[in-house]
Scaffold this motif. Sequence first.
Motif, PDB file in Angstrom:
ATOM      1  N   LEU A  21      39.929  43.669  47.182  1.00 20.84           N
ATOM      2  CA  LEU A  21      41.088  42.788  47.224  1.00 20.84           C
ATOM      3  C   LEU A  21      40.763  41.539  48.047  1.00 20.84           C
ATOM      4  O   LEU A  21      40.583  41.626  49.256  1.00 20.84           O
ATOM      5  CB  LEU A  21      42.284  43.518  47.833  1.00 20.84           C
ATOM      6  CG  LEU A  21      42.733  44.785  47.084  1.00 20.84           C
ATOM      7  CD1 LEU A  21      43.853  45.482  47.844  1.00 20.84           C
ATOM      8  CD2 LEU A  21      43.176  44.458  45.673  1.00 20.84           C
TER       9      LEU A  21
ATOM     10  N   GLN B  13      42.470  39.247  49.269  1.00 18.54           N
ATOM     11  CA  GLN B  13      43.365  38.968  50.390  1.00 18.54           C
ATOM     12  C   GLN B  13      43.096  39.848  51.612  1.00 18.54           C
ATOM     13  O   GLN B  13      43.639  39.613  52.684  1.00 18.54           O
ATOM     14  CB  GLN B  13      44.822  39.122  49.956  1.00 18.54           C
ATOM     15  CG  GLN B  13      45.296  38.042  48.999  1.00 18.54           C
ATOM     16  CD  GLN B  13      45.229  36.653  49.606  1.00 18.54           C
ATOM     17  OE1 GLN B  13      45.268  36.496  50.817  1.00 18.54           O
ATOM     18  NE2 GLN B  13      45.107  35.635  48.762  1.00 18.54           N
ATOM     19  N   LEU B  14      42.264  40.873  51.440  1.00 13.94           N
ATOM     20  CA  LEU B  14      41.892  41.725  52.576  1.00 13.94           C
ATOM     21  C   LEU B  14      40.448  41.487  52.993  1.00 13.94           C
ATOM     22  O   LEU B  14      39.884  42.249  53.778  1.00 13.94           O
ATOM     23  CB  LEU B  14      42.081  43.209  52.217  1.00 13.94           C
ATOM     24  CG  LEU B  14      43.499  43.649  51.847  1.00 13.94           C
ATOM     25  CD1 LEU B  14      43.518  45.140  51.531  1.00 13.94           C
ATOM     26  CD2 LEU B  14      44.483  43.332  52.965  1.00 13.94           C
TER      27      LEU B  14
ATOM     28  N   LEU C 109      47.488  41.722  46.049  1.00 15.02           N
ATOM     29  CA  LEU C 109      46.492  41.166  46.953  1.00 15.02           C
ATOM     30  C   LEU C 109      45.195  40.814  46.238  1.00 15.02           C
ATOM     31  O   LEU C 109      44.263  40.302  46.847  1.00 15.02           O
ATOM     32  CB  LEU C 109      46.207  42.150  48.090  1.00 15.02           C
ATOM     33  CG  LEU C 109      47.440  42.581  48.903  1.00 15.02           C
ATOM     34  CD1 LEU C 109      47.031  43.539  50.000  1.00 15.02           C
ATOM     35  CD2 LEU C 109      48.143  41.373  49.499  1.00 15.02           C
TER      36      LEU C 109
ATOM     37  N   GLN D 189      52.330  36.582  51.466  1.00 11.38           N
ATOM     38  CA  GLN D 189      51.561  37.456  52.348  1.00 11.38           C
ATOM     39  C   GLN D 189      52.424  37.967  53.500  1.00 11.38           C
ATOM     40  O   GLN D 189      52.329  39.133  53.885  1.00 11.38           O
ATOM     41  CB  GLN D 189      50.351  36.699  52.907  1.00 11.38           C
ATOM     42  CG  GLN D 189      49.282  36.379  51.880  1.00 11.38           C
ATOM     43  CD  GLN D 189      48.074  35.727  52.520  1.00 11.38           C
ATOM     44  OE1 GLN D 189      47.519  36.236  53.484  1.00 11.38           O
ATOM     45  NE2 GLN D 189      47.690  34.576  52.001  1.00 11.38           N
TER      46      GLN D 189
ATOM     47  N   ASN E 129      54.733  40.729  52.301  1.00  8.06           N
ATOM     48  CA  ASN E 129      54.076  41.884  51.684  1.00  8.06           C
ATOM     49  C   ASN E 129      53.533  42.799  52.787  1.00  8.06           C
ATOM     50  O   ASN E 129      52.603  42.445  53.504  1.00  8.06           O
ATOM     51  CB  ASN E 129      52.937  41.404  50.773  1.00  8.06           C
ATOM     52  CG  ASN E 129      52.351  42.534  49.939  1.00  8.06           C
ATOM     53  OD1 ASN E 129      52.307  43.693  50.364  1.00  8.06           O
ATOM     54  ND2 ASN E 129      51.893  42.210  48.746  1.00  8.06           N
TER      55      ASN E 129
ATOM     56  N   SER F  42      49.698  43.253  53.119  1.00  6.02           N
ATOM     57  CA  SER F  42      48.789  42.132  53.349  1.00  6.02           C
ATOM     58  C   SER F  42      48.104  42.251  54.704  1.00  6.02           C
ATOM     59  O   SER F  42      48.589  42.949  55.604  1.00  6.02           O
ATOM     60  CB  SER F  42      49.541  40.802  53.270  1.00  6.02           C
ATOM     61  OG  SER F  42      50.379  40.632  54.404  1.00  6.02           O
TER      62      SER F  42
END
Length: 427
Positions: free
Chosen positions: A178, A180-181, A229, A239, A242, A245
């Motif tokens: 992901l 976003q991670l 994500l 974000q 969520n 996130s």
Amino acid sequence: MDWKEVLRRRLATPNTGPNKKKSEQELKDEEMDLFTKYYSEWKGGRKNTNEFYKTIPRFYYRLPAEDEVLLQKLREESRAVFLQRKSRELLDNEELQNLWFLLDKHQTPPVIGEEAMINYENFLKVGEKAGAKCKQFFTAKVFAKLLHTDSYGRISIMQFFNYVMRKENYILELIPTLPQLDGLEKSFYSFYVCTAVRKFFFFLDPLRTGKIKIQDILACSFLDDLLELRDEELSKESQETNWFSAPSALRVYGQYLNLDKDHNGMLSKEELSRYGTATMTNVFLDRVFQECLTYDGEMDYKTYLDFVLALENRKEPAALQYIFKLLDIENKGYLNVFSLNYFFRAIQELMKIHGQDPVSFQDVKDEIFDMVKPKDPLKISLQDLINSNQGDTVTTILIDLNGFWTYENREALVANDNENSGDLDDT
């Protein structure tokens, strides 16, 4: 005829010529020469072992140095492409729902107990219909692994689906896929997994059985939030709202660390009292530590996560159930005038400490009953709170001075906001 057959026949030829018999050592030398000859021919005539080693595939590539900008960019791009490919290989919520539907549709009778079963024939049929991503799970090896004692040669549908979910490992294994991670440190992974998983259990396991129904997981939006994500362009606002996130998880864990003043990994009542605006009443905090799981009177991270999820989602039934249990001091299943007064007295005491004008409990009590409109005019049940859509307001009034002050001064605050909005419009 291949070289192995030639060698086999040659070595099988009896040593019975007109000449004298060869010694044992001569036979061994001849066998080795013959083996070397045919082996070299089979390998393309390579007689030098150094040439053989050249055929070993390269398995080590050094990482580019910091000053090798082009190679660094190439590595970053390659990694991004790889992660995107891995992410596309994972089943999304819709695909998981489809898989569960197909398994349920193809369950194999007879039904014994509550466990739905499927035989190998239907197992393969589901595999053909489930799509390319699922193909890896529908093998004889997987079926055999899950086959235990069923006399009809079937496997449990639930066990198979859990196997798929474990293989997908929607939390830990998802992290590297992901974007976003991407910035999470590996040392934080276990805390991230705990934070993410806790939301599933808080909302989908209200009775705290430690189990969640597959149907409930598929029906909720949490997997969609998690897979959101994958979007590299996810906005900052998305974000922040969520739970899954990186900024949200780090915020929650960071708050926990900041509250833990003695750094023992647990929170005492005094430490938890500084949560948020530090205006929750001692009476409410006492109830938290009486009802929630603690260790020698202190709260661990999992219990803290439940606390945060409840307070940050007070409009949700699961959150209201959590808080209602704390407010129901007599464990009667409803709130009466006595329990309301018990908690509001603590609000009144805090008001005196902060120099605020006292507010009559009678007025607050009447407002609460007017907002909730319970079926019984003297009792407020959990369902009454949920049905009223005012549960978040009522609970805030009873447990948090800052929340009560905001409610009490709501008209002035709205007017002030309108004035500020008008000033902006005029400019």
